[in-house]
Design a protein around this motif. Sequence first.
Motif, PDB file in Angstrom:
ATOM      1  N   TYR A  31       0.836  -1.205   0.000  1.00 25.67           N
ATOM      2  CA  TYR A  31       0.000   0.000   0.000  1.00 25.67           C
ATOM      3  C   TYR A  31       0.871   1.256   0.000  1.00 25.67           C
ATOM      4  O   TYR A  31       0.644   2.205  -0.764  1.00 25.67           O
ATOM      5  CB  TYR A  31      -0.914   0.006   1.219  1.00 25.67           C
ATOM      6  CG  TYR A  31      -1.664   1.311   1.404  1.00 25.67           C
ATOM      7  CD1 TYR A  31      -2.783   1.612   0.629  1.00 25.67           C
ATOM      8  CD2 TYR A  31      -1.231   2.251   2.340  1.00 25.67           C
ATOM      9  CE1 TYR A  31      -3.457   2.806   0.791  1.00 25.67           C
ATOM     10  CE2 TYR A  31      -1.907   3.450   2.506  1.00 25.67           C
ATOM     11  CZ  TYR A  31      -3.016   3.727   1.732  1.00 25.67           C
ATOM     12  OH  TYR A  31      -3.676   4.921   1.891  1.00 25.67           O
ATOM     13  N   THR A  69      -0.036  -6.078  -6.386  1.00 30.14           N
ATOM     14  CA  THR A  69      -1.291  -6.034  -5.605  1.00 30.14           C
ATOM     15  C   THR A  69      -2.072  -7.321  -5.849  1.00 30.14           C
ATOM     16  O   THR A  69      -1.795  -8.338  -5.252  1.00 30.14           O
ATOM     17  CB  THR A  69      -2.112  -4.780  -5.961  1.00 30.14           C
ATOM     18  OG1 THR A  69      -2.402  -4.766  -7.378  1.00 30.14           O
ATOM     19  CG2 THR A  69      -1.346  -3.514  -5.615  1.00 30.14           C
ATOM     20  N   TYR A  72      -7.712  -7.531  -8.843  1.00 29.23           N
ATOM     21  CA  TYR A  72      -8.563  -6.348  -8.785  1.00 29.23           C
ATOM     22  C   TYR A  72      -7.749  -5.072  -8.996  1.00 29.23           C
ATOM     23  O   TYR A  72      -8.200  -4.137  -9.651  1.00 29.23           O
ATOM     24  CB  TYR A  72      -9.288  -6.287  -7.434  1.00 29.23           C
ATOM     25  CG  TYR A  72     -10.296  -7.396  -7.247  1.00 29.23           C
ATOM     26  CD1 TYR A  72     -11.556  -7.323  -7.823  1.00 29.23           C
ATOM     27  CD2 TYR A  72      -9.982  -8.521  -6.488  1.00 29.23           C
ATOM     28  CE1 TYR A  72     -12.482  -8.343  -7.657  1.00 29.23           C
ATOM     29  CE2 TYR A  72     -10.901  -9.548  -6.313  1.00 29.23           C
ATOM     30  CZ  TYR A  72     -12.146  -9.451  -6.900  1.00 29.23           C
ATOM     31  OH  TYR A  72     -13.056 -10.462  -6.738  1.00 29.23           O
ATOM     32  N   GLY A 161     -15.740   3.688  -9.591  1.00 26.79           N
ATOM     33  CA  GLY A 161     -15.001   3.055  -8.504  1.00 26.79           C
ATOM     34  C   GLY A 161     -13.654   2.533  -8.931  1.00 26.79           C
ATOM     35  O   GLY A 161     -12.789   2.304  -8.110  1.00 26.79           O
ATOM     36  N   PRO A 167      -6.732   4.043  -3.387  1.00 26.70           N
ATOM     37  CA  PRO A 167      -7.719   4.390  -2.362  1.00 26.70           C
ATOM     38  C   PRO A 167      -7.114   5.205  -1.233  1.00 26.70           C
ATOM     39  O   PRO A 167      -5.913   5.158  -0.993  1.00 26.70           O
ATOM     40  CB  PRO A 167      -8.161   3.006  -1.850  1.00 26.70           C
ATOM     41  CG  PRO A 167      -6.986   2.125  -2.124  1.00 26.70           C
ATOM     42  CD  PRO A 167      -6.378   2.624  -3.395  1.00 26.70           C
ATOM     43  N   PRO A 171     -10.610   3.889   3.642  1.00 25.12           N
ATOM     44  CA  PRO A 171     -11.209   2.835   2.799  1.00 25.12           C
ATOM     45  C   PRO A 171     -10.294   1.622   2.623  1.00 25.12           C
ATOM     46  O   PRO A 171     -10.773   0.487   2.569  1.00 25.12           O
ATOM     47  CB  PRO A 171     -11.440   3.555   1.466  1.00 25.12           C
ATOM     48  CG  PRO A 171     -11.604   4.983   1.842  1.00 25.12           C
ATOM     49  CD  PRO A 171     -10.668   5.203   2.978  1.00 25.12           C
ATOM     50  N   TRP A 172      -8.979   1.872   2.545  1.00 26.90           N
ATOM     51  CA  TRP A 172      -8.037   0.751   2.429  1.00 26.90           C
ATOM     52  C   TRP A 172      -8.055  -0.102   3.698  1.00 26.90           C
ATOM     53  O   TRP A 172      -8.031  -1.332   3.623  1.00 26.90           O
ATOM     54  CB  TRP A 172      -6.630   1.270   2.178  1.00 26.90           C
ATOM     55  CG  TRP A 172      -5.598   0.174   2.180  1.00 26.90           C
ATOM     56  CD1 TRP A 172      -5.274  -0.658   1.148  1.00 26.90           C
ATOM     57  CD2 TRP A 172      -4.775  -0.222   3.282  1.00 26.90           C
ATOM     58  NE1 TRP A 172      -4.303  -1.542   1.518  1.00 26.90           N
ATOM     59  CE2 TRP A 172      -3.972  -1.314   2.830  1.00 26.90           C
ATOM     60  CE3 TRP A 172      -4.625   0.218   4.590  1.00 26.90           C
ATOM     61  CZ2 TRP A 172      -3.046  -1.943   3.659  1.00 26.90           C
ATOM     62  CZ3 TRP A 172      -3.704  -0.411   5.404  1.00 26.90           C
ATOM     63  CH2 TRP A 172      -2.933  -1.485   4.943  1.00 26.90           C
ATOM     64  N   LEU A 174     -10.563  -0.455   5.776  1.00 29.30           N
ATOM     65  CA  LEU A 174     -11.822  -1.200   5.781  1.00 29.30           C
ATOM     66  C   LEU A 174     -11.754  -2.383   4.816  1.00 29.30           C
ATOM     67  O   LEU A 174     -12.165  -3.504   5.149  1.00 29.30           O
ATOM     68  CB  LEU A 174     -12.984  -0.276   5.403  1.00 29.30           C
ATOM     69  CG  LEU A 174     -14.372  -0.919   5.352  1.00 29.30           C
ATOM     70  CD1 LEU A 174     -14.752  -1.493   6.704  1.00 29.30           C
ATOM     71  CD2 LEU A 174     -15.412   0.110   4.890  1.00 29.30           C
ATOM     72  N   SER A 175     -11.211  -2.130   3.628  1.00 28.11           N
ATOM     73  CA  SER A 175     -11.092  -3.204   2.638  1.00 28.11           C
ATOM     74  C   SER A 175     -10.187  -4.323   3.145  1.00 28.11           C
ATOM     75  O   SER A 175     -10.472  -5.509   2.943  1.00 28.11           O
ATOM     76  CB  SER A 175     -10.543  -2.635   1.327  1.00 28.11           C
ATOM     77  OG  SER A 175     -10.292  -3.656   0.393  1.00 28.11           O
ATOM     78  N   THR A 176      -9.097  -3.958   3.810  1.00 27.19           N
ATOM     79  CA  THR A 176      -8.167  -4.960   4.344  1.00 27.19           C
ATOM     80  C   THR A 176      -8.831  -5.799   5.430  1.00 27.19           C
ATOM     81  O   THR A 176      -8.679  -7.030   5.457  1.00 27.19           O
ATOM     82  CB  THR A 176      -6.913  -4.261   4.918  1.00 27.19           C
ATOM     83  OG1 THR A 176      -6.265  -3.528   3.869  1.00 27.19           O
ATOM     84  CG2 THR A 176      -5.941  -5.281   5.495  1.00 27.19           C
ATOM     85  N   GLN A 178     -12.008  -6.371   5.745  1.00 33.17           N
ATOM     86  CA  GLN A 178     -12.994  -7.225   5.085  1.00 33.17           C
ATOM     87  C   GLN A 178     -12.317  -8.434   4.437  1.00 33.17           C
ATOM     88  O   GLN A 178     -12.839  -9.548   4.491  1.00 33.17           O
ATOM     89  CB  GLN A 178     -13.766  -6.424   4.034  1.00 33.17           C
ATOM     90  CG  GLN A 178     -14.718  -5.381   4.621  1.00 33.17           C
ATOM     91  CD  GLN A 178     -15.346  -4.499   3.563  1.00 33.17           C
ATOM     92  OE1 GLN A 178     -14.821  -4.360   2.452  1.00 33.17           O
ATOM     93  NE2 GLN A 178     -16.472  -3.904   3.893  1.00 33.17           N
ATOM     94  N   SER A 179     -11.139  -8.205   3.844  1.00 35.49           N
ATOM     95  CA  SER A 179     -10.400  -9.303   3.218  1.00 35.49           C
ATOM     96  C   SER A 179      -9.980 -10.337   4.257  1.00 35.49           C
ATOM     97  O   SER A 179     -10.110 -11.551   4.039  1.00 35.49           O
ATOM     98  CB  SER A 179      -9.165  -8.764   2.486  1.00 35.49           C
ATOM     99  OG  SER A 179      -9.538  -7.895   1.441  1.00 35.49           O
TER     100      SER A 179
END
Length: 325
Positions: A31, A69, A72, A161, A167, A171-172, A174-176, A178-179
């Motif tokens: 990141y 990455t 996606y 998006g 990002p 948001p990163w 949150l995405s991490t 969630q992953s």
Amino acid sequence: MLHYLNTIRLRSTRMFLTITRIMLPVMVIVYIADRLGLVRMAGETLTPAMALLGLPPEAGIIWATTILTNIYGGMASMAALSDGMHMTTAQVSALGAMMLFAHNIPTEQSVVRRAGASALLTGALRIVVALCYGAAVSWTCRALDVLQDPVSLAWMRQDAGLTQGPPDFWPWVLSTLQSLALVLAVIVGLVLLLDVLERLGITRLVTRLLTPVLRLSGLEERAAPLTTVGVLLGLAYGGALIIDAAERENYSPRTRLLALSWLSLCHALIEDTLLILALGANLWVILVLRALATLGVLAALAALTRPDTAWGRRLAASAPQASPP
């Protein structure tokens, strides 16, 4: 029943924590590199190689983003560059196959290293095979004048998006999270599923059906169920199971190398293939021929690491010695 559920919980938690300790630091580093522009810089250095492969210059940035990455991230990069980029089905298929062979290498090869194989060797194998396969597809299609119809990327530009760049921090985060939550849920599900399949005898049936392929690829039969899980769903999940199984069943260094090379080259066949197919790639190129190419590479690697070869003897010598009673 409570004892059984507690056993599943403890095993799943142990596997999840092992994977998280590997994945999270690498995700943070990638990141930061992305925010500093290092990913784009890496892509620009690949421009001459992309021209040699018959791909547009933008393909270098797309592939570098994917390597560092994930699929996606590569798709987001393609969306951001799609305005002035024109590609044929053959080019999308070649680039898509390269993305499937080599993506998320920092994180995934960290999992491979923890599971007992060389991250450098398996990572280099992924990149070399990706380049060779991409070149073969691009050059062959151009020589035979097949798959030369243009692919429209206009639909990607309509997805805001995917076109807003890297990002922001939260948001990163949150995405991490969630992953990682998804990883935990999948690991729990896989542990339960594998236990049920073992109790029903389905694992032994699958192993017997895979025996010819396993014999060609040099794998031990007992590694078949775990390798199959990784091939179908992903390296993080298959790698987590192999890490756990390797500690319990004491796989040989050669089996670990072959199983993890297989997973490195060909995994998440369902999700990742569908993503690349949505870009306009040809299914035969990105799935069928890619799987056959992987099997060919594994057969060659198995031959090079037979016990009677120099490499095979070195692998055998690297196995931990049992402690005397």
